[in-house]
Design a protein around this motif. Sequence first.
Motif, short mmCIF file in Angstrom:
data_model
loop_
_atom_site.label_atom_id
_atom_site.label_comp_id
_atom_site.label_asym_id
_atom_site.label_seq_id
_atom_site.Cartn_x
_atom_site.Cartn_y
_atom_site.Cartn_z
N GLU A 1 47.43 1.18 0.46
CA GLU A 1 47.75 1.99 -0.71
C GLU A 1 46.88 2.45 -1.50
O GLU A 1 45.91 1.20 -1.93
CB GLU A 1 49.40 1.38 -1.66
N TYR A 2 46.69 3.38 -1.01
CA TYR A 2 44.98 4.14 -2.19
C TYR A 2 46.35 4.51 -3.86
O TYR A 2 46.48 5.58 -4.01
CB TYR A 2 45.20 5.47 -1.56
N ARG A 3 45.62 3.83 -4.55
CA ARG A 3 46.04 3.65 -5.84
C ARG A 3 44.81 5.09 -6.84
O ARG A 3 45.16 5.75 -7.49
CB ARG A 3 45.93 2.58 -6.59
N GLU A 4 44.24 5.32 -6.26
CA GLU A 4 42.84 6.22 -6.60
C GLU A 4 42.23 6.80 -5.44
O GLU A 4 41.43 5.96 -5.49
CB GLU A 4 42.37 5.65 -8.21
N ILE A 5 42.16 7.92 -5.08
CA ILE A 5 41.06 8.32 -4.80
C ILE A 5 40.05 9.41 -6.05
O ILE A 5 39.82 9.67 -6.93
CB ILE A 5 41.05 9.88 -4.26
N VAL A 6 38.66 8.37 -5.53
CA VAL A 6 36.78 8.31 -6.65
C VAL A 6 36.41 9.77 -6.01
O VAL A 6 36.28 10.17 -6.46
CB VAL A 6 37.12 7.49 -6.87
N ASP A 7 36.61 9.23 -4.76
CA ASP A 7 35.00 10.82 -3.99
C ASP A 7 35.98 11.12 -2.22
O ASP A 7 35.75 10.44 -1.56
CB ASP A 7 33.68 9.83 -4.27
N ALA B 1 36.86 11.16 3.15
CA ALA B 1 36.61 11.49 4.21
C ALA B 1 35.58 10.70 6.12
O ALA B 1 35.98 10.23 6.82
CB ALA B 1 36.62 12.86 4.44
N ALA B 2 34.44 10.21 5.13
CA ALA B 2 33.39 9.41 5.89
C ALA B 2 33.89 8.61 5.71
O ALA B 2 34.13 8.22 7.63
CB ALA B 2 32.00 9.58 4.92
N TYR B 3 35.03 7.54 5.12
CA TYR B 3 35.17 6.14 5.56
C TYR B 3 37.00 6.82 6.78
O TYR B 3 36.54 5.78 7.86
CB TYR B 3 36.09 5.55 4.54
N LEU C 1 33.98 0.33 6.21
CA LEU C 1 34.13 0.10 4.45
C LEU C 1 32.52 0.84 4.12
O LEU C 1 32.60 0.76 2.77
CB LEU C 1 34.49 -1.35 4.74
N ALA C 2 31.42 0.75 5.12
CA ALA C 2 30.40 0.46 3.54
C ALA C 2 30.46 2.11 3.64
O ALA C 2 29.56 2.55 2.09
CB ALA C 2 29.02 0.11 4.53
N ALA C 3 30.44 3.55 4.57
CA ALA C 3 30.99 4.57 4.36
C ALA C 3 31.51 4.54 3.15
O ALA C 3 31.69 5.58 2.54
CB ALA C 3 31.25 5.52 5.39
N LEU C 4 33.02 3.67 3.15
CA LEU C 4 33.87 4.06 1.83
C LEU C 4 33.09 4.18 0.57
O LEU C 4 33.60 4.88 -0.80
CB LEU C 4 35.14 3.12 2.08
N VAL D 1 39.97 2.98 -4.78
CA VAL D 1 40.67 2.09 -5.34
C VAL D 1 42.11 1.90 -4.86
O VAL D 1 42.75 2.72 -4.05
CB VAL D 1 41.26 2.60 -6.79
N ARG D 2 41.97 0.62 -3.68
CA ARG D 2 42.80 0.46 -3.07
C ARG D 2 43.85 -0.82 -2.35
O ARG D 2 43.06 -1.45 -3.41
CB ARG D 2 42.29 0.97 -1.47
N ASP D 3 44.72 -1.18 -2.43
CA ASP D 3 45.31 -2.28 -2.35
C ASP D 3 45.77 -2.49 -0.68
O ASP D 3 46.55 -1.95 0.33
CB ASP D 3 46.22 -2.81 -2.77
N MET D 4 45.21 -3.69 0.27
CA MET D 4 45.20 -3.36 1.22
C MET D 4 46.05 -4.61 1.83
O MET D 4 45.29 -5.84 1.53
CB MET D 4 44.14 -3.60 1.93
N ARG D 5 46.33 -4.83 2.37
CA ARG D 5 47.22 -6.53 2.98
C ARG D 5 47.80 -6.11 4.46
O ARG D 5 48.11 -5.14 5.00
CB ARG D 5 48.09 -6.76 2.00
N VAL D 6 46.96 -7.75 5.26
CA VAL D 6 48.61 -7.68 6.05
C VAL D 6 49.34 -8.29 6.38
O VAL D 6 49.75 -9.50 5.72
CB VAL D 6 47.59 -8.26 7.50
#
Length: 95
Positions: free
Chosen positions: A8-14, A19-21, A78-81, A86-91
């Motif tokens: 879930e993308y809580r906030e897009i900062v850049d 896009a690079a990510y 992830l390095a490109a991001l 600001v994200r929440d990631m889960r499996v």
Amino acid sequence: MTAYWITEYREIVDEAKVAAYAALAGPALEGAGGTFLVRGLPEQTYEAGELTRTVVIAFDSVEAARAAHDSPAYQAALAALDGGAVRDMRVVPGA
């Protein structure tokens, strides 16, 4: 057992970093056996009503999802991001 990688993308900062990510992450995760099921903004929300970008990817197992996350190709994504969101990631294992 199938496992689902949910982000879930809580906030897009850049936007440029996101896009690079995405350009690197999609091929990395598909190459690791992931299948994108959901990718985008909600058409309808209930309860909290959050209009957050959500991504759901299916993997054959929790172990496969972990291996995809830890792979060199995904780590490059992830390095490109680099703080571009600001994200929440889960499996989560399937039922």
